[in-house]
Design a protein around this motif. Structure first.
Motif, short mmCIF file in Angstrom:
data_model
loop_
_atom_site.label_atom_id
_atom_site.label_comp_id
_atom_site.label_asym_id
_atom_site.label_seq_id
_atom_site.Cartn_x
_atom_site.Cartn_y
_atom_site.Cartn_z
N ASP A 275 0.87 -1.18 0.00
CA ASP A 275 0.00 0.00 0.00
C ASP A 275 0.90 1.22 0.00
O ASP A 275 2.13 1.10 0.09
CB ASP A 275 -0.97 -0.03 1.20
CG ASP A 275 -0.28 0.01 2.56
OD1 ASP A 275 0.66 0.81 2.74
OD2 ASP A 275 -0.68 -0.75 3.46
N THR A 277 1.77 3.29 2.16
CA THR A 277 2.59 3.46 3.36
C THR A 277 3.74 2.46 3.42
O THR A 277 4.90 2.83 3.61
CB THR A 277 1.73 3.34 4.63
OG1 THR A 277 0.74 4.37 4.63
CG2 THR A 277 2.58 3.48 5.88
N GLU A 296 -5.71 1.51 0.53
CA GLU A 296 -5.83 1.89 1.94
C GLU A 296 -4.90 1.12 2.86
O GLU A 296 -4.20 1.72 3.69
CB GLU A 296 -7.29 1.72 2.36
CG GLU A 296 -8.18 2.76 1.67
CD GLU A 296 -9.64 2.36 1.57
OE1 GLU A 296 -10.47 3.26 1.29
OE2 GLU A 296 -9.96 1.17 1.74
N CYS A 297 -4.86 -0.18 2.74
CA CYS A 297 -3.99 -0.99 3.59
C CYS A 297 -3.75 -2.33 2.92
O CYS A 297 -4.66 -2.89 2.31
CB CYS A 297 -4.63 -1.19 4.97
SG CYS A 297 -3.55 -2.05 6.15
N TYR A 298 -2.53 -2.82 3.03
CA TYR A 298 -2.19 -4.10 2.40
C TYR A 298 -2.74 -5.29 3.19
O TYR A 298 -2.88 -6.40 2.66
CB TYR A 298 -0.66 -4.24 2.31
CG TYR A 298 -0.05 -4.82 3.56
CD1 TYR A 298 0.27 -6.17 3.66
CD2 TYR A 298 0.14 -4.02 4.70
CE1 TYR A 298 0.79 -6.70 4.83
CE2 TYR A 298 0.66 -4.54 5.86
CZ TYR A 298 0.98 -5.88 5.92
OH TYR A 298 1.47 -6.41 7.08
N GLN A 299 -3.01 -5.09 4.48
CA GLN A 299 -3.33 -6.21 5.36
C GLN A 299 -4.81 -6.55 5.33
O GLN A 299 -5.67 -5.68 5.52
CB GLN A 299 -2.93 -5.91 6.81
CG GLN A 299 -3.00 -7.13 7.72
CD GLN A 299 -2.84 -6.77 9.19
OE1 GLN A 299 -3.77 -6.32 9.84
NE2 GLN A 299 -1.63 -6.96 9.70
N HIS A 412 2.17 -7.10 13.52
CA HIS A 412 1.35 -7.21 12.31
C HIS A 412 -0.05 -7.65 12.72
O HIS A 412 -0.91 -6.81 12.97
CB HIS A 412 2.02 -8.16 11.31
CG HIS A 412 3.35 -7.64 10.82
ND1 HIS A 412 4.14 -8.33 9.95
CD2 HIS A 412 4.01 -6.49 11.07
CE1 HIS A 412 5.24 -7.64 9.68
NE2 HIS A 412 5.18 -6.53 10.37
N SER A 416 -3.19 -5.38 14.65
CA SER A 416 -4.60 -5.33 14.27
C SER A 416 -5.49 -5.95 15.34
O SER A 416 -6.63 -5.51 15.54
CB SER A 416 -4.83 -5.99 12.90
OG SER A 416 -4.43 -7.33 12.90
N SER A 440 0.62 1.84 8.71
CA SER A 440 -0.42 1.55 7.72
C SER A 440 -1.74 1.19 8.41
O SER A 440 -2.82 1.68 8.03
CB SER A 440 0.03 0.39 6.83
OG SER A 440 -1.00 0.00 5.95
N LEU A 441 -1.67 0.36 9.44
CA LEU A 441 -2.88 -0.07 10.15
C LEU A 441 -3.51 1.08 10.92
O LEU A 441 -4.76 1.23 10.92
CB LEU A 441 -2.55 -1.22 11.10
CG LEU A 441 -1.90 -2.47 10.49
CD1 LEU A 441 -1.71 -3.53 11.56
CD2 LEU A 441 -2.71 -3.01 9.34
N ALA A 444 -5.28 3.41 8.53
CA ALA A 444 -6.52 2.80 8.05
C ALA A 444 -7.58 2.70 9.14
O ALA A 444 -8.77 2.59 8.84
CB ALA A 444 -6.23 1.41 7.49
N LEU A 488 -9.87 -0.29 7.80
CA LEU A 488 -9.03 -1.38 8.28
C LEU A 488 -9.77 -2.69 8.41
O LEU A 488 -9.26 -3.75 8.03
CB LEU A 488 -8.38 -1.01 9.63
CG LEU A 488 -7.44 -2.08 10.19
CD1 LEU A 488 -6.29 -2.38 9.23
CD2 LEU A 488 -6.90 -1.66 11.56
#
Length: 531
Positions: A275, A277, A296-299, A412, A416, A440-441, A444, A488
């Motif tokens: 993402d 970020t 928005e976020c890779y996760q 990670h 979250s 990033s989290l 998001a 998120l």
């Protein structure tokens, strides 16, 4: 004779102790005795004593590769702060100087635990795995491939169990995939121990193909026969990886996602899913993969099956009711010397606070307490949490005041989990993928002010939040308010963005174009909560 007697009784640790005593007698055979003790401690599963035996070998034979690689890998297990700091300095010097021995002792995932330099990260690969060349990649991409109306996605992992963090994150995505446009197959390398702890995921997920007992060539043929368009490697340089399989080129498009936070150096993937970020433009020179940046976020996150129990009472969690509770539930491997130093500063400056952390290794506990005591932090300021079930863990997270992130390798799934539970997480800006994950989290989740600009600011902000409870409560309330509206935890929205990225990859391939960087356009913001 005594050692042999113990050995034949399967008393490997007792046999090893005999060889340790023999090695302490100065003789030409002392190195041999050290090696025997090292191998027997490993066979007995005593990593701590094996580490000490490795030290003894290296004092006598500094370039012994087996001992050096073992020591480098397992120093991260025991919170040996000063030793690890010195070892990291030596590793940096050796890698920078192109010392092949030093570099060969460094594993890619361990490198992320201490090094936020993408240039250094990109130079570390798993030397045990077969290489791929640019010619191999060209041959893979040149193979004829017939696309169907549906895009056929294959996910490869050794973690297909509801008990594993990868599936805790992405189970909802697998369930949300649009089966009208996508055909999903899971290629499973999961060990029996993890399968035994599965609570229904494997029966409910759909098409799951075990390749654990297949050779790389056999698994390659199976994936090719299934006509997979995009093979997504969820492992990278982590336990259970099949680098030889990925490098054999079983799919026309190969993608790295979720398992390894960075470039999978030495693994033939066309894209890495990130993402803006975690994979900014400045990172492109350090990746052989092209970026597929989700907006928005890779996760991935699952808002349907992730439990949301009521908060655990502090009395039941075993922590004080009248103290500021700083928490950390990251793996101890991620607790770098720099992180411990920052925590010591925070605890000294917040005398009424407690550090509540996950660490069930008694030797690591002792090492940490000894180091903190030398930093004027009393041992009773630290409370060690015990492992408990996942739902109970989410409940107890809510008993803490503030989670202190680790760096340069962030939490990670751990981060979250905290944000899902409504527990604010304090992090610092990073310089590579692994050190940018929490930012990033947090962005998001709608709480970007919890991202500090430096270690000094991290310490200062932790102390400010400890003193300003109204500010801390407002951040906590915003997390709760945003849980079902911020991106998120919007599983469906995330999945549609991911699928849009897959479509863009396939469109390039169909047009005869090589992979290139992709920025997935965002769908319009939601106007209503998604749950």
């Amino acid at each position: 004779m005594v050692a042999q007697s113990y050995y034949y009784q399967d008393k490997y640790e007792s046999a090893a102790e005999v060889f340790v005593r023999a090695a302490n007698i100065d003789s030409p055979a002392s190195l041999k005795f050290c090696n025997l003790a090292f191998e027997l401690f490993r066979k007995a599963g005593n990593t701590w004593k094996a580490l000490q035996a490795a030290d003894a070998i290296l004092k006598r034979s500094p370039r012994d590769h087996t001992a050096a690689a073992f020591r480098r890998h397992h120093l991260f297990d025991f919170l040996l702060t000063e030793e690890l700091l010195e070892a990291n300095k030596q590793a940096m010097a050796g890698i920078t100087a192109n010392d092949e021995f030093i570099r060969s002792c460094e594993l890619p995932f361990n490198n992320l635990m201490w090094c936020g330099d993408e240039g250094i990260n990109s130079r570390i690969r798993d030397l045990r795995a077969p290489l791929f060349s640019s010619d191999d990649r060209k041959r893979r991409r040149a193979q004829p491939h017939q696309f169907a109306r549906k895009i056929r996605i294959g996910y490869f992992s050794a973690d297909f169990s509801s008990a594993h963090a990868t599936i805790i994150l992405m189970r909802g995505v697998l369930e949300c995939h649009d089966r009208n446009d996508f055909e999903i197959t899971l290629y499973c390398n999961t060990p029996d121990s993890l399968i035994a702890n599965d609570a229904g995921f494997r029966q409910e997920v759909g098409k799951l193909v075990s390749i654990r007992d297949l050779t790389d060539a056999e698994a390659h043929a199976r994936i090719r026969d299934d006509g997979i368009d995009i093979l997504v490697d969820l492992k990278g340089h982590t336990s259970g990886a099949r680098i030889g399989l990925i490098n054999s080129g079983p799919a026309p498009i190969q993608v790295s996602w979720l398992g390894f936070p960075g470039s999978v150096t030495g693994i033939d993937c066309d894209y890495v899913i990130g993402d803006p970020t975690v994979t900014p433009d400045t990172s492109k020179p350090f990746y052989h993969e092209k970026f597929c940046r989700l907006p928005e976020c890779y996760q991935a996150n699952d808002n349907k099956r992730r439990p949301l129990p009521p908060p655990m009472r502090r009395q039941d969690a075993g922590i004080p009711t009248d103290r500021m509770i700083f928490a950390s539930f990251n793996n101890v491997k991620k607790i770098s010397p720099e992180t411990i130093g920052a925590w010591a500063s925070i605890l000294r400056n917040c005398p009424d606070s407690i550090l509540w952390m996950m660490c069930d290794n008694e030797i690591a506990q002792e090492n940490l307490l000894r180091y903190l005591d030398a930093q004027s932090v009393a041992p009773d300021r630290v409370i060690f949490a015990r492992p408990i079930g996942y739902e109970a863990h989410i409940a107890r997270l809510q008993a803490a005041d503030l989670c202190l992130d680790t760096f340069p390798c962030n939490g990670h799934t751990t981060t979250s989990d905290c944000l899902w539970a409504g527990l604010p997480v304090l992090t610092t800006k990073g310089s590579n993928f692994a050190s940018r994950v929490s930012e990033s989290l947090l962005v998001a989740a709608g709480v970007p002010e919890l991202v500090s600009e430096s270690t000094d600011e991290y310490v200062a902000l932790a102390c400010e939040l400890a003193k300003n409870q109204s500010l801390l409560k407002s951040l906590r309330q915003r997390l709760l308010d945003n849980r079902f509206s911020a991106p998120l935890f919007d599983t469906e929205r995330f999945t549609r963005h991911l699928e849009r990225g897959y479509r863009m990859m396939v469109e390039r391939r169909k047009a005869g174009l090589d992979p290139d960087n992709i920025d997935v356009p965002a769908f319009p913001p939601r106007q209503e909560p998604f749950r």
